[in-house]
Write an enzyme that holds these catalytic residues in place. Structure first.
Site, PDB file in Angstrom:
ATOM      1  N   SER A 158     -37.954 -24.544 -34.031  1.00 57.59           N
ATOM      2  CA  SER A 158     -38.094 -23.382 -33.142  1.00 57.59           C
ATOM      3  C   SER A 158     -39.416 -23.411 -32.395  1.00 57.59           C
ATOM      4  O   SER A 158     -39.618 -22.616 -31.488  1.00 57.59           O
ATOM      5  CB  SER A 158     -38.048 -22.085 -33.950  1.00 57.59           C
ATOM      6  N   HIS A 176     -33.181 -27.387 -29.384  1.00 55.98           N
ATOM      7  CA  HIS A 176     -33.346 -26.067 -29.982  1.00 55.98           C
ATOM      8  C   HIS A 176     -32.128 -25.191 -29.673  1.00 55.98           C
ATOM      9  O   HIS A 176     -32.002 -24.627 -28.590  1.00 55.98           O
ATOM     10  CB  HIS A 176     -34.640 -25.418 -29.443  1.00 55.98           C
ATOM     11  N   GLU A 213     -32.486 -25.487 -25.701  1.00 54.87           N
ATOM     12  CA  GLU A 213     -33.695 -26.003 -25.077  1.00 54.87           C
ATOM     13  C   GLU A 213     -33.867 -27.455 -25.535  1.00 54.87           C
ATOM     14  O   GLU A 213     -33.939 -27.716 -26.743  1.00 54.87           O
ATOM     15  CB  GLU A 213     -34.905 -25.157 -25.465  1.00 54.87           C
ATOM     16  N   ASN A 215     -38.255 -18.188 -26.336  1.00 56.35           N
ATOM     17  CA  ASN A 215     -38.960 -17.442 -27.389  1.00 56.35           C
ATOM     18  C   ASN A 215     -40.374 -17.066 -26.965  1.00 56.35           C
ATOM     19  O   ASN A 215     -40.889 -16.026 -27.366  1.00 56.35           O
ATOM     20  CB  ASN A 215     -39.011 -18.252 -28.686  1.00 56.35           C
TER      21      ASN A 215
HETATM   22  N1  LIG Z   1     -32.384 -19.210 -38.035  1.00 51.05           N
HETATM   23  C1  LIG Z   1     -32.492 -19.219 -36.703  1.00 51.05           C
HETATM   24  O1  LIG Z   1     -32.152 -18.256 -36.009  1.00 51.05           O
HETATM   25  C2  LIG Z   1     -32.978 -20.468 -35.996  1.00 51.05           C
HETATM   26  C3  LIG Z   1     -32.730 -20.601 -34.614  1.00 51.05           C
HETATM   27  C4  LIG Z   1     -33.128 -21.777 -33.968  1.00 51.05           C
HETATM   28  C5  LIG Z   1     -33.785 -22.770 -34.672  1.00 51.05           C
HETATM   29  N2  LIG Z   1     -34.028 -22.599 -36.003  1.00 51.05           N
HETATM   30  C6  LIG Z   1     -34.691 -23.704 -36.714  1.00 51.05           C
HETATM   31  O2  LIG Z   1     -33.716 -24.412 -37.437  1.00 51.05           O
HETATM   32  C7  LIG Z   1     -34.317 -24.982 -38.616  1.00 51.05           C
HETATM   33  C8  LIG Z   1     -33.545 -24.540 -39.829  1.00 51.05           C
HETATM   34  O3  LIG Z   1     -33.585 -23.129 -39.889  1.00 51.05           O
HETATM   35  P1  LIG Z   1     -32.504 -22.317 -40.740  1.00 51.05           P
HETATM   36  O4  LIG Z   1     -32.602 -20.911 -40.290  1.00 51.05           O
HETATM   37  O5  LIG Z   1     -31.198 -23.026 -40.717  1.00 51.05           O
HETATM   38  O6  LIG Z   1     -33.143 -22.437 -42.197  1.00 51.05           O
HETATM   39  P2  LIG Z   1     -32.413 -22.329 -43.614  1.00 51.05           P
HETATM   40  O7  LIG Z   1     -33.467 -21.960 -44.585  1.00 51.05           O
HETATM   41  O8  LIG Z   1     -31.179 -21.476 -43.529  1.00 51.05           O
HETATM   42  O9  LIG Z   1     -31.914 -23.824 -43.894  1.00 51.05           O
HETATM   43  C9  LIG Z   1     -32.781 -24.901 -44.092  1.00 51.05           C
HETATM   44  C10 LIG Z   1     -32.094 -25.868 -45.048  1.00 51.05           C
HETATM   45  O10 LIG Z   1     -32.880 -27.069 -45.124  1.00 51.05           O
HETATM   46  C11 LIG Z   1     -32.707 -27.549 -46.421  1.00 51.05           C
HETATM   47  N3  LIG Z   1     -33.721 -28.539 -46.772  1.00 51.05           N
HETATM   48  C12 LIG Z   1     -34.996 -28.332 -47.162  1.00 51.05           C
HETATM   49  N4  LIG Z   1     -35.580 -29.508 -47.444  1.00 51.05           N
HETATM   50  C13 LIG Z   1     -34.668 -30.472 -47.206  1.00 51.05           C
HETATM   51  C14 LIG Z   1     -34.673 -31.883 -47.323  1.00 51.05           C
HETATM   52  N5  LIG Z   1     -35.755 -32.537 -47.769  1.00 51.05           N
HETATM   53  N6  LIG Z   1     -33.554 -32.555 -47.013  1.00 51.05           N
HETATM   54  C15 LIG Z   1     -32.448 -31.915 -46.592  1.00 51.05           C
HETATM   55  N7  LIG Z   1     -32.375 -30.569 -46.461  1.00 51.05           N
HETATM   56  C16 LIG Z   1     -33.477 -29.868 -46.776  1.00 51.05           C
HETATM   57  C17 LIG Z   1     -32.805 -26.294 -47.280  1.00 51.05           C
HETATM   58  O11 LIG Z   1     -32.325 -26.508 -48.600  1.00 51.05           O
HETATM   59  C18 LIG Z   1     -31.958 -25.329 -46.461  1.00 51.05           C
HETATM   60  O12 LIG Z   1     -30.601 -25.336 -46.872  1.00 51.05           O
HETATM   61  C19 LIG Z   1     -35.777 -24.549 -38.603  1.00 51.05           C
HETATM   62  O13 LIG Z   1     -36.542 -25.560 -37.997  1.00 51.05           O
HETATM   63  C20 LIG Z   1     -35.741 -23.310 -37.726  1.00 51.05           C
HETATM   64  O14 LIG Z   1     -36.976 -23.053 -37.101  1.00 51.05           O
HETATM   65  C21 LIG Z   1     -33.635 -21.484 -36.697  1.00 51.05           C
END
Ligand SMILES: NC(=O)c1ccc[n+]([C@@H]2O[C@H](COP(=O)([O-])OP(=O)(O)OC[C@H]3O[C@@H](n4cnc5c(N)ncnc54)[C@H](O)[C@@H]3O)[C@@H](O)[C@H]2O)c1
Length: 303
Positions: free
Chosen positions: A130, A151, A163, A202
């Site tokens: 993000s 993104h 993005e 954002n």
């Molecule tokens: N939630 C949102 O609205 C959103 C929107 C856009 C981008 N993002 C980005 O997407 C990414 C993920 O966010 P999210 O909300 O899905 O988080 P989340 O916490 O729901 O999921 C992250 C996952 O990564 C896994 N993980 C951690 N270490 C790992 C590893 N070594 N190998 C494999 N998997 C591993 C975790 O167990 C978890 O299931 C982040 O970079 C976040 O900034 C999130």
């Protein structure tokens, strides 16, 4: 020797790292809209199973139950998604990789190093970060020209915007393939350089959300009233406070702060103390968790 270049038409198998909120939705998009075979990776089988169950529940509720898809068609989509806890297994046959693990720079750097060591040399490594610096992830690999940001926005099935983030060493060809993949997935990509904290949407949105949080802090109105004013005043489908509660972006803001990302860019030091206080008290927002609406009702309005 320079690796031969990958073409989008040769991409059939995509590896998604992280089976959380975004990883599972991106896997669904790739399998459902793109028709790709997808390998989804997480640290425990339990997390992968939860991610796949989330995909099944969503497809059933939004498509099968509404008569837009048969159960057989849904099963075909789900069958295209396989899970593994092994990064080498997930990436050795991949033609494209999308990383969506926790928003933590050290973790992402270590993942990119492993991806680089295991994925074939012509494969593009994309991050769904993000706002973390892409060059740092690219620096953990020997193929910085093939590292790009993609993104996606939450909920992935609904939000059109992606993005595409170009680091200083990302090649034009890599950007073109990422843009083409977004379009194939039915999305509207915009390209942005990686030194804009919060990229495009954002960065501007955070300024508005911070002001909304400040208004809650001043108790000038309730979160409902503030969101209503913004929705009706600017024709927004959702207010910034309900959006923060829905996406869990309050917690993401704090974890970005721990990665010191708020120190670069114009938002430096702008993380509102109310967000930090709420998140520490467990009001993070996100799937099934309390957020600023509850914090206002249960804490602030009673002080
Ligand atoms: N939630 C949102 O609205 C959103 C929107 C856009 C981008 N993002 C980005 O997407 C990414 C993920 O966010 P999210 O909300 O899905 O988080 P989340 O916490 O729901 O999921 C992250 C996952 O990564 C896994 N993980 C951690 N270490 C790992 C590893 N070594 N190998 C494999 N998997 C591993 C975790 O167990 C978890 O299931 C982040 O970079 C976040 O900034 C999130």
């Amino acid at each position: 020797m320079e690796a031969s270049s990958m073409k989008l038409e040769n991409v059939r198998q995509v590896a998604v790292l992280g089976a959380g909120a975004m990883g599972s939705q991106i896997a669904q998009l790739l399998a459902f809209v793109g028709g790709y075979s997808v390998t989804i990776t997480d640290v425990k089988d339990e997390f992968i199973n939860n991610g796949i169950q989330f995909i099944k529940d969503g497809l059933k509720r939004h498509f099968v139950d509404k008569g837009k898809m048969t159960q057989t068609q849904m099963d075909e989509v789900v069958d295209r998604i396989k899970g593994t806890t092994s990064i080498p297994d997930a990436t050795k046959n991949a033609h494209f990789v999308i990383e969506a693990v926790f928003e933590n720079l050290d973790l992402k750097k270590s993942i990119f190093k492993q991806l680089d060591e295991n994925a074939p040399p012509d494969v593009i490594l994309a991050s769904n970060t993000s706002g973390l610096n892409l060059s740092e992830m690219a620096g953990a690999t020997k193929r910085p020209d093939k590292v790009v940001g993609m993104h996606f926005f939450n909920p992935v099935a609904v939000m059109k915007l992606v993005e595409v983030i170009k680091g200083p060493l990302t090649s034009g060809e890599t950007v073109d393939i990422a843009v083409a993949l977004c379009k194939k997935l039915g999305k509207e990509p915009v390209v942005c350089k990686d030194f804009s904290f919060g990229f495009l949407a954002n960065r501007a949105y955070v300024a508005m959300a911070n002001e909304a949080v400040q208004m809650v802090w001043e108790r000038v109105a309730s979160p409902e009233e503030i969101d209503k004013a913004l929705k009706l005043g600017y024709n927004l489908p959702m207010g910034p406070l309900e959006l923060g509660d829905y996406t869990g972006m309050w917690a993401l803001s704090v974890s970005s702060e721990q990665d010191r990302m708020v120190e670069v860019g114009p938002e430096k030091g702008h993380l509102h103390p109310l967000i930090r206080m709420m998140v520490r008290a467990g009001y993070t927002g996100g799937r099934g968790k309390k957020g600023i609406y509850d914090f206002y009702k249960e804490v602030l309005s009673r002080e």
